[in-house]
Scaffold this motif. Structure first.
Motif, short mmCIF file in Angstrom:
data_model
loop_
_atom_site.label_atom_id
_atom_site.label_comp_id
_atom_site.label_asym_id
_atom_site.label_seq_id
_atom_site.Cartn_x
_atom_site.Cartn_y
_atom_site.Cartn_z
N PRO A 61 -3.55 -2.59 10.77
CA PRO A 61 -2.29 -2.89 11.46
C PRO A 61 -1.54 -1.60 11.79
CG PRO A 61 -2.09 -3.32 9.11
CD PRO A 61 -3.52 -2.94 9.33
N THR A 62 -0.57 -1.71 12.67
CA THR A 62 0.22 -0.54 13.08
C THR A 62 1.64 -0.55 12.53
OG1 THR A 62 0.79 -1.71 15.12
CG2 THR A 62 -1.11 -0.21 15.21
N ASP A 63 2.20 -1.72 12.29
CA ASP A 63 3.56 -1.77 11.76
C ASP A 63 3.55 -1.58 10.24
OD1 ASP A 63 4.03 -5.02 10.73
OD2 ASP A 63 2.29 -4.48 11.96
N LYS A 64 4.62 -1.02 9.71
CA LYS A 64 4.69 -0.62 8.30
C LYS A 64 4.51 -1.79 7.32
CE LYS A 64 5.48 3.77 9.07
NZ LYS A 64 4.50 4.81 8.69
N PRO A 65 5.20 -2.93 7.49
CA PRO A 65 5.04 -4.01 6.50
C PRO A 65 3.60 -4.51 6.40
CG PRO A 65 6.99 -4.38 7.85
CD PRO A 65 6.25 -3.25 8.48
N HIS A 66 2.94 -4.70 7.54
CA HIS A 66 1.56 -5.18 7.49
C HIS A 66 0.60 -4.10 7.00
CE1 HIS A 66 3.26 -8.34 10.16
NE2 HIS A 66 2.33 -9.10 9.58
N LEU A 67 0.93 -2.84 7.30
CA LEU A 67 0.10 -1.74 6.79
C LEU A 67 0.20 -1.66 5.27
CD1 LEU A 67 -1.75 0.53 7.72
CD2 LEU A 67 0.25 2.01 7.91
N LEU B 293 -11.01 -6.34 7.97
CA LEU B 293 -9.59 -6.46 8.29
C LEU B 293 -9.19 -5.35 9.26
CD1 LEU B 293 -8.26 -6.99 4.64
CD2 LEU B 293 -8.76 -8.77 6.34
N SER B 294 -8.64 -5.69 10.37
CA SER B 294 -8.22 -4.68 11.34
C SER B 294 -7.02 -3.91 10.81
CB SER B 294 -7.87 -5.33 12.68
OG SER B 294 -6.83 -6.28 12.50
N LEU C 41 0.83 -4.20 3.27
CA LEU C 41 0.06 -5.35 2.76
C LEU C 41 -1.44 -5.07 2.83
CD1 LEU C 41 -0.02 -8.27 1.76
CD2 LEU C 41 0.04 -9.02 4.16
N HIS C 42 -1.88 -4.47 3.93
CA HIS C 42 -3.29 -4.10 4.10
C HIS C 42 -3.73 -3.16 2.97
CE1 HIS C 42 -6.94 -3.08 6.43
NE2 HIS C 42 -6.72 -1.83 6.05
#
Length: 500
Positions: A438-444, A435-436, A446-447
């Motif tokens: 992410p840079t934005d907070k919501p996706h980070l 999984l790459s 979730l990651h």
């Protein structure tokens, strides 16, 4: 043994709830402060608190441990402990205040003077706490300990975060410490009333047990705090701030996950110290449970450190990611031999523990200095990893000497936890690369959640499979199964009325 074990488990449950709350407040406090303050603020206060801790530990009397081990401490014993503590803390407060200006000049940091003057009051307050509090731990009574721990942490959290949010100042760290101390004093006398009187009776009796613990505390503090002073002097407050926050976060999961057991195990060992068979059984069960909790907590923190710190602290704390990854791992592994301390205290081998601490100081300090000189802050971290692994081996060899439990038999008792955490780390590491980032907070967020859930599933699942494959031997899984069965049985009795 079963009654002691049940009381230890009940105590651990109370303390687990306490530590869960305290742990959450500590983590939240660190994250909030990291947003409002800069690394140099943490570094500034770290210099003052490190000197404070070293001064306190060099003069630590270890009287609480003497009270726990005493067969029948009286009111006079408690008053003697209170008198000695107040005398010591008053002298330390004066010395610390007097040293504030010279130390500020040495570090070329004028703000240190006012910070140290404020913290000298904290030293004075530390001696006023209720000495009877330790009897809750001695008698394996922990609900009052829950009230004490949670109340003082909650007040300290509110004060620290409130000041940081309003003023964005390092004074939040200082005033929060003072609020914590004041709350500790008020609540300790409220929960467990005690009217001390000034007396020095029994002082010699108390010192006879605690003298080697005091010496060991001195050496231990130098062992684990000296690099703060070196980093602050040679690398500056900003790098010391990165190290302070990174070290705090790396110890948090392991310390908080194991604190309930660590607080109950010394009085538990003390109760069976004269029965070698029961003591060995108690040690093996406690150590296996400790490893089963500490290893996934510490190694788990290490493998999710990067997304967690990017999400919670922001880009200015990226240099601390490596510190958390390295130190969280080694802290977790060190728990494999960490119960040698309560074991040695219970058996009265405090001099042996002091000799161990001194030997580790002689080994550790040159390695830390060499790492600092050759590679700066990363060198200190590598040195910490190396000395941590050496310490683990030394502790396990001491366990063998104390209770004749072979080194590899100690490792074998933790085999399922070690194998499961290795699978967990490999799985999470592999998933994080698939999984790459992410840079934005919501996706980070979730990651991070995906990695944490995956790690938990892998660890629990592999532990259960190994336990079943090994024909369900006694161990942490057995204790968990017993607790679940007991809980479900009680829940069923409550849900189904007797008349039914």
């Amino acid at each position: 043994m079963s009654s002691v074990t049940d009381r230890l488990i009940q105590g651990s449950m109370w303390l687990s709830l306490s530590r869960a709350i305290v742990n959450g407040l500590s983590a939240l406090s660190t994250f909030v402060l990291a947003w409002y303050l800069v690394p140099a603020d943490f570094g500034l206060v770290a210099i003052a608190t490190t000197i404070q801790v070293i001064l306190s530990s060099v003069t630590e009397l270890s009287l609480n441990q003497a009270l726990i081990r005493h067969e029948s401490p009286s009111e006079t014993h408690f008053s003697a402990v209170w008198t000695l503590s107040v005398t010591r803390s008053a002298i330390l407060a004066l010395l610390f205040a007097a040293a504030s200006y010279p130390i500020a000049e040495f570090y070329d940091e004028p703000r240190l003077t006012s910070v140290m003057l404020a913290l000298s009051f904290s030293l004075l307050l530390s001696g006023l706490a209720n000495p009877r509090r330790v009897m809750l731990q001695r008698d394996l009574i922990f609900w009052q300990e829950f009230v004490l721990n949670v109340s003082q942490k909650l007040v300290g959290f509110v004060v620290t975060v409130g000041i940081a949010a309003i003023y964005h100042s390092y004074w939040a760290l200082v005033i929060g410490t003072l609020a914590y101390q004041v709350t500790n004093i008020i609540v300790s006398y409220t929960v467990l009333p005690f009217w001390p009187r000034i007396t020095f009776r029994h002082a010699r009796e108390l010192f006879s047990f605690s003298v080697w613990l005091t010496a060991g505390q001195i050496v231990n503090t130098l062992n684990w705090r000296i690099e703060y002073l070196l980093i602050g002097k040679l690398l500056g407050a900003t790098q010391l701030g990165h190290y302070t926050v990174g070290n705090t976060l790396s110890t948090l999961p392991t310390r908080e996950a194991t604190a309930p057991l660590n607080q109950t195990i010394y009085p538990g060992f003390s109760k069976v110290r004269n029965d070698p068979i029961r003591l060995i059984a108690a040690y093996q069960r406690a150590q296996a449970l400790l490893a089963a909790v500490a290893l996934p907590a510490g190694i788990g923190m290490a493998v999710v450190a990067e997304p967690m710190m990017r999400l919670a602290l922001g880009e200015k704390w990226i240099p601390a990611i490596f510190i958390v990854q390295a130190l969280a791992s080694v802290f977790a592994l060190q728990t494999l031999g960490s119960l040698v301390q309560p074991l040695g205290m219970a058996k009265g081998y405090t001099k042996m523990l002091f000799i161990r601490d001194t030997q580790m100081l002689v080994v550790r300090i040159p390695i830390i200095i060499a790492g600092l000189m050759m590679a700066g802050l990363p060198g200190v971290v590598y040195a910490r990893v190396l000395t941590g692994l050496i310490s683990t081996v030394v502790n396990m060899l001491l366990v063998k000497r104390l209770i004749n439990l072979p080194f590899f038999q100690q490792l074998a008792a933790n085999f399922r936890a070690l194998a499961s955490v290795a699978l967990m780390a490999a799985g999470v590491w592999g998933l994080s690369h698939i999984l790459s980032m992410p840079t934005d907070k919501p996706h980070l967020a979730l990651h991070l959640a995906v990695l944490v859930i995956a790690g938990g599933v892998i660890y629990v699942g592999s532990s259960f499979v190994l336990w079943v494959a090994m024909k369900k031997p006694d161990g942490p899984e057995t204790e968990v199964h017993r607790i679940i069965v007991k809980f479900l049985s009680k829940a069923k009795r409550i849900a189904v009325p007797k008349s039914a």
